[in-house]
Design a protein around this motif. Sequence first.
Motif, mmCIF file in Angstrom:
data_model
loop_
_atom_site.group_PDB
_atom_site.id
_atom_site.type_symbol
_atom_site.label_atom_id
_atom_site.label_comp_id
_atom_site.label_asym_id
_atom_site.label_seq_id
_atom_site.Cartn_x
_atom_site.Cartn_y
_atom_site.Cartn_z
ATOM 1 N N ALA A 48 15.748 -14.283 19.646
ATOM 2 C CA ALA A 48 15.838 -13.536 20.905
ATOM 3 C C ALA A 48 15.118 -14.291 22.004
ATOM 4 N N ASP A 49 15.244 -13.789 23.232
ATOM 5 C CA ASP A 49 14.505 -14.370 24.357
ATOM 6 C C ASP A 49 13.006 -14.140 24.185
ATOM 7 N N ALA A 50 12.648 -12.956 23.649
ATOM 8 C CA ALA A 50 11.234 -12.622 23.429
ATOM 9 C C ALA A 50 11.107 -11.785 22.160
ATOM 10 N N ILE A 51 10.061 -12.062 21.397
ATOM 11 C CA ILE A 51 9.771 -11.309 20.179
ATOM 12 C C ILE A 51 8.291 -10.958 20.182
ATOM 13 N N GLY A 98 5.314 -9.066 17.779
ATOM 14 C CA GLY A 98 4.983 -8.578 16.450
ATOM 15 C C GLY A 98 3.717 -7.745 16.483
ATOM 16 N N VAL A 99 3.701 -6.679 15.701
ATOM 17 C CA VAL A 99 2.536 -5.799 15.602
ATOM 18 C C VAL A 99 1.984 -5.919 14.194
ATOM 19 N N THR A 100 0.667 -6.156 14.089
ATOM 20 C CA THR A 100 0.032 -6.234 12.777
ATOM 21 C C THR A 100 -0.822 -4.998 12.545
ATOM 22 N N THR A 101 -0.854 -4.579 11.284
ATOM 23 C CA THR A 101 -1.681 -3.467 10.851
ATOM 24 C C THR A 101 -2.502 -3.943 9.671
ATOM 25 N N ASN A 102 -3.826 -3.902 9.800
ATOM 26 C CA ASN A 102 -4.722 -4.407 8.754
ATOM 27 C C ASN A 102 -4.392 -5.852 8.365
ATOM 28 N N GLY A 103 -4.020 -6.649 9.358
ATOM 29 C CA GLY A 103 -3.737 -8.056 9.128
ATOM 30 C C GLY A 103 -2.338 -8.363 8.634
ATOM 31 N N ASP A 104 -1.534 -7.340 8.345
ATOM 32 C CA ASP A 104 -0.162 -7.555 7.866
ATOM 33 C C ASP A 104 0.832 -7.235 8.982
ATOM 34 N N LEU A 105 1.880 -8.028 9.072
ATOM 35 C CA LEU A 105 2.941 -7.778 10.031
ATOM 36 C C LEU A 105 3.643 -6.473 9.649
ATOM 37 N N SER A 106 3.713 -5.514 10.583
ATOM 38 C CA SER A 106 4.312 -4.218 10.264
ATOM 39 C C SER A 106 5.575 -3.922 11.075
ATOM 40 N N ARG A 107 5.672 -4.484 12.285
ATOM 41 C CA ARG A 107 6.808 -4.173 13.155
ATOM 42 C C ARG A 107 7.084 -5.366 14.051
ATOM 43 N N VAL A 108 8.358 -5.612 14.295
ATOM 44 C CA VAL A 108 8.769 -6.694 15.183
ATOM 45 C C VAL A 108 9.768 -6.129 16.183
ATOM 46 N N GLU A 109 9.576 -6.451 17.466
ATOM 47 C CA GLU A 109 10.500 -6.032 18.510
ATOM 48 C C GLU A 109 11.051 -7.271 19.191
ATOM 49 N N ALA A 110 12.365 -7.317 19.330
ATOM 50 C CA ALA A 110 13.032 -8.451 19.959
ATOM 51 C C ALA A 110 13.847 -7.947 21.147
ATOM 52 N N THR A 111 13.803 -8.694 22.257
ATOM 53 C CA THR A 111 14.558 -8.311 23.445
ATOM 54 C C THR A 111 15.273 -9.516 24.040
#
Length: 160
Positions: free
Chosen positions: A69-72, A74-87
Motif C-alpha cells: 500500500a501507499d502507507a501501512i 502496525g500496532v503492537t501489543t506487549n511487543g507482538d504485532l496485533s493489527r495492521v492498517e493499510a491505506t
Amino acid sequence: MTMSKSNTMIAGAALLLALTIPASSGAQSRADASKQPVQYGADGGEYTPNGFSLRGRAELTQGGNRLRADAITGVTTNGDLSRVEATGNVYFVTPDQSMRGDRAVYTLNNAEVVVTGDVILTQGKNVLTGNRLVYNVRTESARMEGGSGRVQGVFYPQGN
C-alpha cells in the motif's frame, strides 16, 4: 446470448462458493501463514513503542502472503504485532488469490483481512467485485459484501 435469471443466480452462487472454499492446490499442506514471521519494507518509516508506520511503497510479507500500500501502520501489543492498517492502492496477494481496495485492516489474532472501497478479488480467471471483503488467512475463505452497490463477478468453470 443472455442467461435466464436462475442461470445468473446459479453462476453467481457458484462463484461465491468457489471463492469461499480454500483452494485445493496444496492449501492443506502449506504452513499456516498467520504463524510466520512478518517482514517489511518501505521508502520511509518510523518505530514507536506501540507500533510502526511505513510510507511510500510500503510492503509487509508473511509466509506466501504480501500486503502492499501507499502507507501501512502496525500496532503492537506487549511487543507482538496485533493489527495492521493499510491505506492507498492496497493490494493483498496470497499464493491463490489477489485482493485490491482502498483500505485494509489485518487483525493477526483472528487472521482476518478486511478490504474496503472498490474491492476486486481474483482467483485465477475468476473475478468478484464489491464494497467490502473479509478474507481469513488461516482458512483461505473470502466473503464479499456489496455495501450500497451490488456484488458482481465472472466465474469460469474448470477447463475454460
